[in-house]
Motif scaffolding. Sequence first.
Motif, PDB file in Angstrom:
ATOM      1  N   TYR A 199       0.786  -1.014   0.020  1.00  0.00           N
ATOM      2  CA  TYR A 199       0.064  -0.004  -0.047  1.00  0.00           C
ATOM      3  C   TYR A 199       0.890   1.278   0.137  1.00  0.00           C
ATOM      4  O   TYR A 199       0.703   2.263  -0.888  1.00  0.00           O
ATOM      5  CB  TYR A 199      -1.063   0.131   1.130  1.00  0.00           C
ATOM      6  CG  TYR A 199      -1.615   1.364   1.367  1.00  0.00           C
ATOM      7  CD1 TYR A 199      -2.988   1.437   0.427  1.00  0.00           C
ATOM      8  CD2 TYR A 199      -1.564   2.293   2.400  1.00  0.00           C
ATOM      9  CE1 TYR A 199      -3.782   2.542   0.690  1.00  0.00           C
ATOM     10  CE2 TYR A 199      -2.091   3.425   2.345  1.00  0.00           C
ATOM     11  CZ  TYR A 199      -3.225   3.709   1.582  1.00  0.00           C
ATOM     12  OH  TYR A 199      -3.737   4.713   1.727  1.00  0.00           O
ATOM     13  N   TYR A 200       1.856   1.461   1.059  1.00  0.00           N
ATOM     14  CA  TYR A 200       2.589   2.638   0.925  1.00  0.00           C
ATOM     15  C   TYR A 200       3.554   2.579  -0.428  1.00  0.00           C
ATOM     16  O   TYR A 200       3.828   3.917  -0.652  1.00  0.00           O
ATOM     17  CB  TYR A 200       3.352   2.616   2.409  1.00  0.00           C
ATOM     18  CG  TYR A 200       2.575   2.630   3.537  1.00  0.00           C
ATOM     19  CD1 TYR A 200       1.937   3.947   3.617  1.00  0.00           C
ATOM     20  CD2 TYR A 200       2.499   1.780   4.581  1.00  0.00           C
ATOM     21  CE1 TYR A 200       1.133   4.007   4.847  1.00  0.00           C
ATOM     22  CE2 TYR A 200       1.596   2.093   5.501  1.00  0.00           C
ATOM     23  CZ  TYR A 200       1.132   3.210   5.697  1.00  0.00           C
ATOM     24  OH  TYR A 200       0.310   3.490   6.733  1.00  0.00           O
ATOM     25  N   TYR A 201       3.900   1.830  -0.984  1.00  0.00           N
ATOM     26  CA  TYR A 201       4.712   1.831  -2.011  1.00  0.00           C
ATOM     27  C   TYR A 201       3.777   2.557  -3.147  1.00  0.00           C
ATOM     28  O   TYR A 201       4.489   3.224  -3.866  1.00  0.00           O
ATOM     29  CB  TYR A 201       5.387   0.377  -2.459  1.00  0.00           C
ATOM     30  CG  TYR A 201       6.336   0.320  -3.614  1.00  0.00           C
ATOM     31  CD1 TYR A 201       7.636   0.576  -3.262  1.00  0.00           C
ATOM     32  CD2 TYR A 201       5.779   0.232  -5.008  1.00  0.00           C
ATOM     33  CE1 TYR A 201       8.369   0.775  -4.500  1.00  0.00           C
ATOM     34  CE2 TYR A 201       6.629   0.309  -6.004  1.00  0.00           C
ATOM     35  CZ  TYR A 201       8.030   0.590  -5.808  1.00  0.00           C
ATOM     36  OH  TYR A 201       9.124   0.667  -6.792  1.00  0.00           O
ATOM     37  N   GLN A 202       2.798   1.993  -3.263  1.00  0.00           N
ATOM     38  CA  GLN A 202       1.981   2.639  -4.443  1.00  0.00           C
ATOM     39  C   GLN A 202       1.446   3.793  -3.932  1.00  0.00           C
ATOM     40  O   GLN A 202       1.318   4.837  -4.876  1.00  0.00           O
ATOM     41  CB  GLN A 202       0.663   1.315  -4.452  1.00  0.00           C
ATOM     42  CG  GLN A 202       0.147   1.539  -5.904  1.00  0.00           C
ATOM     43  CD  GLN A 202      -0.963   2.790  -5.938  1.00  0.00           C
ATOM     44  OE1 GLN A 202      -1.517   3.090  -4.786  1.00  0.00           O
ATOM     45  NE2 GLN A 202      -1.181   3.204  -7.244  1.00  0.00           N
ATOM     46  N   GLN A 203       1.394   4.224  -2.767  1.00  0.00           N
ATOM     47  CA  GLN A 203       0.625   5.464  -2.039  1.00  0.00           C
ATOM     48  C   GLN A 203       1.968   6.537  -2.664  1.00  0.00           C
ATOM     49  O   GLN A 203       1.700   7.799  -2.580  1.00  0.00           O
ATOM     50  CB  GLN A 203       0.469   5.447  -0.834  1.00  0.00           C
ATOM     51  CG  GLN A 203      -0.285   6.695  -0.193  1.00  0.00           C
ATOM     52  CD  GLN A 203      -0.231   6.632   1.092  1.00  0.00           C
ATOM     53  OE1 GLN A 203       0.760   6.516   1.967  1.00  0.00           O
ATOM     54  NE2 GLN A 203      -1.377   6.925   1.744  1.00  0.00           N
TER      55      GLN A 203
END
Length: 826
Positions: free
Chosen positions: A732-736
């Motif tokens: 999630y945080y990589y894509q965010q």
Amino acid sequence: MILGPSLGHLGSIVGSRPWLWITLSLFIGIASFTTLIIKPPKKEFGFDTGYTTSDAPSIREMKAQRDFFTGGKKGTPWYQALFFEPRNNEKSMHKGREYDEMKQFYRTVKNMIIRYDETLEKNITYYDLCGSTCDLNELLFTTVTMSFWSGLTYPIASIFGYESNIGKHFYEIETSETGEFLSAKKAMLVYMAFYETKHVKADLKLYEELMQNAVDVHNANKDNSVIVTLHGERGMSIAVEAGMKHAFNYLGFGVLLSLFVLFGVLFFFSRLFCQFTIFRIVFLWIVAIIAPILSFITSFAIYNFFGYSITPLIIFTPFLALIHGYYTVIMLTHTWLSDSELRRDSRDEHLLEVFATCMPSLIVTASPAIALLLCSVYPIENYGAVSILLGLIMTFDIVFAIFFFSPFMLIICPTQDFSPLPTNSKKIVKTTLKSVENMRDYYCNYVDKSLLVEIVAVAGIIALLIIPVYKGCTSVEGNLDYRQLLKQDSNRNHGVHLMSDVVWPTWFSIMFFVNKPPNFSNVREYGRFKSMMAEIDAIENKLPNNTDMVWINDFCRFTNSKPTDDALNMTRFKSFIEDAIYKSWKDGVKFIFLNDTHPVITSMLHIVSFEKTTSLADKAKLFEKCRAVTNKYPEFKTTPFDTEIGFADIILQVPLVVAVIPLVGTVAMFIVSTIIIGNLSVAVLNFIAVCILYASTIGTVSLYDVTINPFNAAFFLIIAALAPSCTTHYCYYYQQAMRIKLRAKKVDRMNEMLRKCFFPCIASVICSIAVFVPTMFCHINIFESVAFTNNVFCLLGIVIAFFVQVMLNMLPDMFTGTHWFCSPQS
């Protein structure tokens, strides 16, 4: 990012009135606890119902056994066994003083007074309870008494032309080349009864208690020549309960250890971000402890409200509330502190940012709750019930994290408000944080540029797929050794050893109840019946058919015919069944006479014996082979039976439970993550990682001989529910990071990802491991295997999380961008 603004707005609402939500949360928790006091939960620790599908073959098979012995009346079977061993290892149990002492002890305890019944005005003994099963062992004593002239042979004793099967009573035997019975180091006598009322059940329980007292007195007398071991339901229940209490002490230590680890995590965060004092840490720590407690109490109150009972399946469910609670509060705390130096207009705005940042990811990790709640319709009742409880726990973990922990965090750890005028104060240099950032920069650059890291990640994934997932999962089986539930010093271990390691491998008998026997005078019908028995004889490890116990063999001896004849001369059945020797078969064959020469066999018992049966899993496989044969001959309505055939079906069906329910949960997680993350490639990677994590955990522990049973099945469901927490935050945080900075480089995206979730994820895993560390040394095998499974899961979670980081970095930016599938590149 779809839910980010909405969840951020929710954070603003909670932050604007924190005491309102805290009060409401406490009210719900107290109200839930009150309902549990007003309506205490039911307890059902037996395995008679609720652990198999409603059409499980064992249900029909147990009914057939009950109907045969009770004449169609309702009743619950009761069993126990007495084992005898000579004090002098050179002696034998089949003769001399040892045999006489066994016989005398058997007669004594069989006739002992259980209680005085004032209504009947008589003493109640075993004979008042056993019904048609009182004389199960009498044939042995009759055979030995009559063998004074010709001696005994094993396993079939021939006495004056009659044959008697004594093999099921004697074990660890020695015979001569001619079959003469020389020695037996162990003997077994069995008891069986059926009870319909709680009063009879209480009498049987009291009878076992009195018998145990008699056994203890007998064994204490060193002048007696034999040692007696009682193996029964009451004694095993007491021993299992003692084992459970012993293990729960270690689990309690584990919970305390994890709480101290949680305190250490909060303290580390405070030092890392140069935030609050020790008193604030203590207050926040207490709130973090209360949140999962409220979650479990509320969930269990709803579970109890719908009429579900406490079963062995739910004993590990509080640990889901605790561990998932750790994952949630640690992530919220870290997110709150990591951005606390950014000045906001108000504290509720800061909570808005916190919720918008981390709550979507937390929602994804809790999304298996949707599937668990839907699995309430699972066809096995108790697994459906535990799925509901697990789903409720995950849901309320999030609810109380939002409405209880978050407002308390806002109050205990206030952030700096916005200041409109610039200040000349120097920026505080956070030495620890700076060192962490430097290490993170180095790590991200190394992963981004190193081909070796990519090779290791790909090779590691392949290795997991080959060894734990393929080899391990294909060897998964359901099984249970009752010693796994007992303390090492329990005196019940010996009884289980005698039954499991001595009796079953030597002489394991299966009863075949033929509920619609053929017309034995009819060539065609009897031929079909012989074909069925021939197929049973062909099953692997079947003992010679002369060891079978069936009236047909004795009838043929009586009539000088053979069981292999085309048909039987049933006109002599009446004289056979009334013979002084063979009349005992009236308990093994049910019949009516149309006239003196035309009997109709209405039902019959055929006992077949096997060897090399060493476990419940072996029993279950053997039952399946027997069912496959009897199902080919439906006209006879034949049902195989053993005292543990119901548990065998439980063992056969439990592996499917830990496959289907987690699969449904993972699919639900994938759907939710696809929607929330907003990128198919990242969601698919997360889905694959979660599947590999769960499958490799099961596969790895199975390679270490951990089997699945009703006591640990629910824990496998728990790790399936927790699996998304190990990888989802990274995805999630990589894509965010791409949404925050559209043209962010891979190394920057990884750096931002690790900044937001590395410490929370690692800290949560450490807390999770701490919960079960003491249990690894409790010496109760079931609990040790659960602790081992948890540790394997946590360690594999760390490894697979690393692989996910590398795979995210390897994927082209176009597939991990802001678009759902493929983002255009400038």
